[in-house]
Each structure stands twice: as C-alpha cells, then as structure tokens.
Design a protein around this motif. Structure first.
Motif, short mmCIF file in Angstrom:
data_model
loop_
_atom_site.label_atom_id
_atom_site.label_comp_id
_atom_site.label_asym_id
_atom_site.label_seq_id
_atom_site.Cartn_x
_atom_site.Cartn_y
_atom_site.Cartn_z
N GLN A 20 -26.13 6.25 -0.92
CA GLN A 20 -26.14 4.92 -0.25
C GLN A 20 -25.32 3.70 -0.56
N GLU A 57 -22.02 4.34 1.83
CA GLU A 57 -22.20 4.22 3.11
C GLU A 57 -22.85 2.69 3.48
N GLU A 58 -22.98 2.16 2.29
CA GLU A 58 -22.78 0.24 2.51
C GLU A 58 -21.65 -0.11 1.85
N ASP A 59 -20.65 0.62 1.84
CA ASP A 59 -19.67 0.62 1.48
C ASP A 59 -18.51 1.09 2.77
N LYS A 60 -19.43 1.58 3.73
CA LYS A 60 -18.08 2.01 5.08
C LYS A 60 -17.45 3.33 4.86
N ARG A 61 -17.99 3.98 2.90
CA ARG A 61 -17.44 5.67 3.23
C ARG A 61 -18.17 6.89 3.24
N SER A 62 -17.95 6.83 4.48
CA SER A 62 -18.86 7.86 5.16
C SER A 62 -18.93 9.09 4.48
N ARG A 87 -30.16 10.04 6.88
CA ARG A 87 -29.44 9.15 6.85
C ARG A 87 -28.54 10.14 6.79
N LEU A 107 -25.17 8.82 10.16
CA LEU A 107 -24.10 8.65 9.48
C LEU A 107 -23.42 9.48 10.62
N GLY A 148 -23.63 7.94 14.45
CA GLY A 148 -22.79 6.77 14.17
C GLY A 148 -21.20 7.03 14.24
N GLN A 149 -20.60 7.76 13.61
CA GLN A 149 -19.19 8.82 14.24
C GLN A 149 -19.12 9.41 15.65
#
Length: 583
Positions: free
Chosen positions: A342, A345-350, A372, A376, A379-380
């Motif tokens: 999480q 993910e919040e820090d955009k480190r997918s 999740r 992810l 979303g990519q």
C-alpha cells in the motif's frame, strides 16, 4: 499391558504441580513406565472381602484379571476394562493396580470408579503425592468443586518451594469450567491459607475478574502489588480491570507504574496501545520510541509502531519499520507485506507494490492484495495481465470467487468494455441465479447497456432474496429518478433504503436527486449538502452543482464543480455537468 491415554486433566495439573504432561484427548502416549503386576500384598486392614485372601495368595488370578482388562481395552471395551480393574483394585489394594484403575476408568469416562479407586489409593498410601494429584484430577473432571479445596490446599502445602508457581497455575486448572462463580469461590477458599503471598492474591483476583466480580478482583490485585510492587503481570491485570470502567484511569495507572519501573516492557507496550485506542497518538509514539530504543527487533513493538506511523501519515518511518519487521523470524509476514504494498502504491512505485503484494500469503489480506495488484496492472494499461492476475488467484471460499469475478468485471467496465463485463457476470449468474452480489453488479451493468428490463428484474429479485438490502432499494429507486420515471415509487424505494442505512451518503444523494426531480429544490439542496459533507464524491458534487445552478447560485455551483473536477478529472458525470453549466 497396552498403554492408554488418560482422559484426566493431568496436563493441567502438570502446569501447576509439576506432573509429567499427559495428553487429554482420549488416546494415550506411551507411559514412562508400564505398571508391573506384582504379587499382591496382604491388605493392612483386617477387614477382608470374600475372595481377598484367594487373590493375595494366587498371583495367577491377578494376572488373569489384568489380561482380561487389557484385552478388553485393546478391543475398545473401555467400560469392561475399567470394571475389571476396579474389581481387582478393591480386592488387592495394590497401589500400582489402583493407579492403573484410575487411568483406565478415566479413559472410559467412568469417574465414579476412578474416584473410588483414587480414594482407596489414598487410604493405602496417604502420603503419595501421585495419589493426591490423581484424586484432584478426577474431582475436577467430575465437577466436584465443593470438595476439592482440602486436597488442593494439601498439595500446595507439601510443595513449598513451588508454591508461587502452583498458585499461579490454579486458574489454568479450571479454564474450561463454565461455572466461573464456582471456580472463583473454590480458588478463594484454596488461596486464603496463603494470603500474604502475592501470587495467592493474584490467583483470587484473576478468578474474580473471570467471574465478573470486579470490585473484589481490583482489591486483590492491588494487594498483590503491595506485596510485589514491580510485578508486571499484576499491573497488567489491574490495568485491564480499570479499563472496563475507565480507559483514562487505566492509562493513568500504567503511566505511574512505568515511571516507577522504567524497564517494564509489557506494561509500557500495553500503555502505548491503550493510548492509540484513545487517539493520543503523540503520547503513544513516545512510548513506542522508548520501547524500540531498548528492543529494536521485537515484532510485537515494531508492528504497532509501524501502524502508528501510518496513522500519523509518516509513510517513510512506517515503511522502514515494516521492512525491518519482515526480516525477523515471525510466523506470518503477510500483513506487513500488504502494508508495504500500500505504501509503495501510494508513492507511485507500482513495480515495488506488486512485488510486495505477491508475498501476501493465505489469510485475510490475500484477496485484497490480489485485487490491488490487478487494479495496478489495469491502471498501467495492462488489462490482460490484470485479468490473468485475478484468474490465477486462489480463492478460499465461493464468496471470494465471486469477488474475483466482480473485480474482473470492474476492470472491464473501467476499460469501457461494458458488454464484456456484463457477459462475464451474466455467465456466472446462469450458474448461480440467486447469488446476491452477482445480481446487484450485473443489474448495474445492465443499466449502462440500456437494459432497464434486466436492471429492474434483477434488483427486484435481489430485494426478494434480501429484503434488508438498502443498496438494492436505492439502486432501483435511483434508476427511476435518473430517468425521471415513476418518481413517487422512486422516492418510496429510496426512503426505504434510507431507513435501512440512514447515514449512507450515496442513499442521501439519491434522495436529494429524486427531490430535485420532483421540483423540491430547497429540500434537494439540504440533503445533497449533507451527503457531500459526508463524502466528497464526484457524482454527488455533480448533483449538488446542478441544484445550486437551478437555484441561481451559479458562482457557487461552478466552484464546486471545478474543485471536484480537479480531484476527479476522468469522471464523466462531472465532465457533463461542467459542460452543461459552465458560464
């Protein structure tokens, strides 16, 4: 003789009076020694039963009866075996035969025979510690608590060196007894001769707490702490008792205790957790920092400290603590990996988030981690990979399988493949025509495809199956209101939903919208403002903006729509409202 497992509570007694541990599940481990059949001794008592002399002088008869009992035992006839041993024990009064009789009778759940044999054994060997222990065991299992106190007191008195530990074990002996009041009375009676020893007061306090006699429990635990001022176990019990009435008083007590005993690990940890429960995060963090300074790799400290850091939105600190946590030798690291995912993910480190989610094992967070991960990937732009992620997931229950299907349909819907999403759920619904979640989600997709007939039939079916489903009433009522159809029925449905879930912001939004459709602009505004205050959802914002515009408050409407559009730039409802009402 074939060894058996005693069904008596010797395992419980072993924790208290240092007996060898014997399992209590009805099948027995090998005993440390097999009873040896000796030539029976003549009883000391002159009062012989008929046949006693015969048995004493004929060891062959003894062996025959032992074999009879053991063969019966092998063949599963524990009742016959226990009766044979009981008869032999009464005739010979041999201690080893008496011990075996207690064991076999206990195995057969013939506590009447076991108790008779144990009493006779104590007559023969009144100083035998083993006989005393087995007598107490039988009495516990046969629930004869009223007569137990003298035997327990004697056992405590003869083992002075282990008195404190034995007193602490009293409550464990009766952990499975449902009559907590009777247990409390017994432990109170047994511990009284040893008052003046802190553990005796603690034992009574624990029994009283379990019986709900809080006043007595507090009095006894306070006395225990007077005798042992730095005793953490007693301090924790007092804190737990105080927290039942006043968490603030419990916290105050623990603060005083850790001030006097700075190295009190357990109390400080309990205090830090209690402070979190009262949302006193800053104070809690001070204690966690002190604990981590002294015990930097204790999992029971690291985990709550990491969650506290997350609560305070200190993701960097939380991540550092969680990463240290997963390096430790702990049985389950799934929750730590889930939170690490999480954070990434919040820090955009997918990619990092995906790697953490992949390490979440079976349990409560397995399915959320899979969902999740799929979100992810989608979303990519990797819709196929996202669907494969869900397809390879291993649901533990049929309900989880349905959740995976619904998640996959959601990915297709977000990719504007509404028909494919509907077809996926429709196929599943053909197999499970009364599955509530499938009915609801497929009905919403049917609406997007313009299939109002399916929307209505499936939601009505859901209402029939689950008459308390607020979402079903709301979805059907809102669908009518959105199309400006059957507004009276729409309002009735939405009001029914609101009775079932009065604080649901989406249902409030539906009520505001149907009031708007009915021309009640002031009523609609009040409801929509309440809904938007609860949740800044883009569709609620769109509805609120439209009502404000119609009321002539165009500047305010435009501001709300623009602010919402900045937060949710891809929302269609907001985009349409901005296009329609922009000056």
């Amino acid at each position: 003789m074939k060894p058996i497992r005693s069904t008596l509570c010797f395992a419980a007694l072993s924790m208290v009076f240092s007996l060898p541990v014997v399992a209590a599940d009805g099948a027995a481990p090998a005993r440390k020694r097999t009873p040896v059949v000796r030539e029976a001794k003549r009883p000391a008592s002159p009062e012989l039963r008929p046949g006693d002399t015969q048995y004493a002088n004929q060891p062959g008869q003894v062996i025959y009866q032992v074999l009879l009992a053991e063969i019966a035992l092998q063949r599963g006839d524990a009742n016959l075996a226990s009766q044979a041993y009981a008869d032999l024990a009464l005739r010979t009064r041999d201690p080893q035969v008496l011990e075996r009789t207690v064991e076999v009778a206990g195995y057969a759940r013939r506590f009447d025979l076991a108790l008779e044999a144990a009493r006779l054994w104590l007559d023969v060997e009144p100083t035998s510690k083993r006989a005393q222990q087995m007598m107490v065991s039988v009495m516990i299992l046969s629930n004869q608590l009223d007569d137990l106190a003298p035997g327990l007191i004697r056992m405590l008195e003869v083992d002075k060196e282990s008195l404190a530990d034995n007193l602490l074990g009293l409550n464990r002996m009766f952990a499975r007894n449902p009559d907590r009041q009777a247990v409390f009375r017994l432990i109170d009676k047994v511990a009284r001769p040893f008052f003046g020893v802190a553990e005796a007061h603690y034992a009574v306090a624990l029994a009283a707490a379990s019986a709900g006699v809080n006043e007595r429990a507090l009095a006894e635990v306070r006395r225990a702490l007077e005798l042992r001022a730095d005793w953490e176990m007693a301090a924790l019990l007092q804190a737990q008792l105080l927290s039942r009435e006043s968490p603030a008083e419990a916290i105050s007590f623990m603060q005083g205790f850790v001030e006097r005993n700075p190295k009190a690990f357990d109390v400080r940890l309990y205090l830090a957790r209690a402070l979190i429960g009262e949302k006193r995060y800053g104070e809690a963090r001070i204690h966690f920092d002190q604990l981590l300074a002294a015990y930097p790799e204790r999992a029971e400290v690291l985990y709550p400290a990491a969650i506290l850091a997350l609560q305070q939105d200190d993701r960097m600190l939380a991540e550092a603590r969680l990463k240290l946590l997963v390096t430790l030798d702990i049985p389950d690291k799934s929750l730590a990996y889930y939170y690490l995912g999480q954070i990434a993910e919040e820090d955009k480190r997918s990619a990092e988030a995906l790697s953490h989610y992949a390490l979440v094992g079976a349990g409560e967070h397995y399915l959320p981690a899979q969902l999740r991960s799929a979100q992810l990937l989608a979303g990519q732009g990797q819709l196929d990979a996202a669907r494969k992620q869900l397809a390879k997931a291993k649901p533990g229950t049929p309900e989880e399988r349905v959740q995976l299907l619904i998640a996959e349909a959601g990915l297709l819907r977000e990719a504007r493949q509404t028909q494919a999403a509907f077809d996926l759920l429709d196929q599943a619904l053909a197999v499970q025509p009364e599955q509530p979640e499938l009915l609801y989600e497929s009905a919403l997709l049917a609406e997007k495809l313009g299939r109002l007939d399916l929307l209505e039939s499936r939601l009505r079916k859901l209402i029939e199956l689950r008459p308390e489903s607020a979402q079903a009433y709301n979805a059907l009522g809102y669908s009518y209101a959105e199309r400006n159809l059957r507004l009276l029925e729409a309002r009735e449905l939405i009001e029914k939903a609101l009775k079932l879930a009065p604080e649901d912001s989406f249902i409030l939004d539906s009520l505001g919208w149907v009031l708007y459709r009915q021309g009640d602009l002031p009523g609609a505004l009040a409801i929509l403002e309440r809904a938007y205050a609860k949740r800044s959802d883009p569709e609620i914002a769109a509805h609120l903006g439209e009502v404000l515009w119609e009321l002539g408050r165009k500047e305010e409407a435009g501001r709300i729509l623009r602010e919402a559009h900045q937060k949710f730039p891809s929302n269609e409802a907001l985009a349409d409202a901005l296009k329609k009402f922009s000056p």
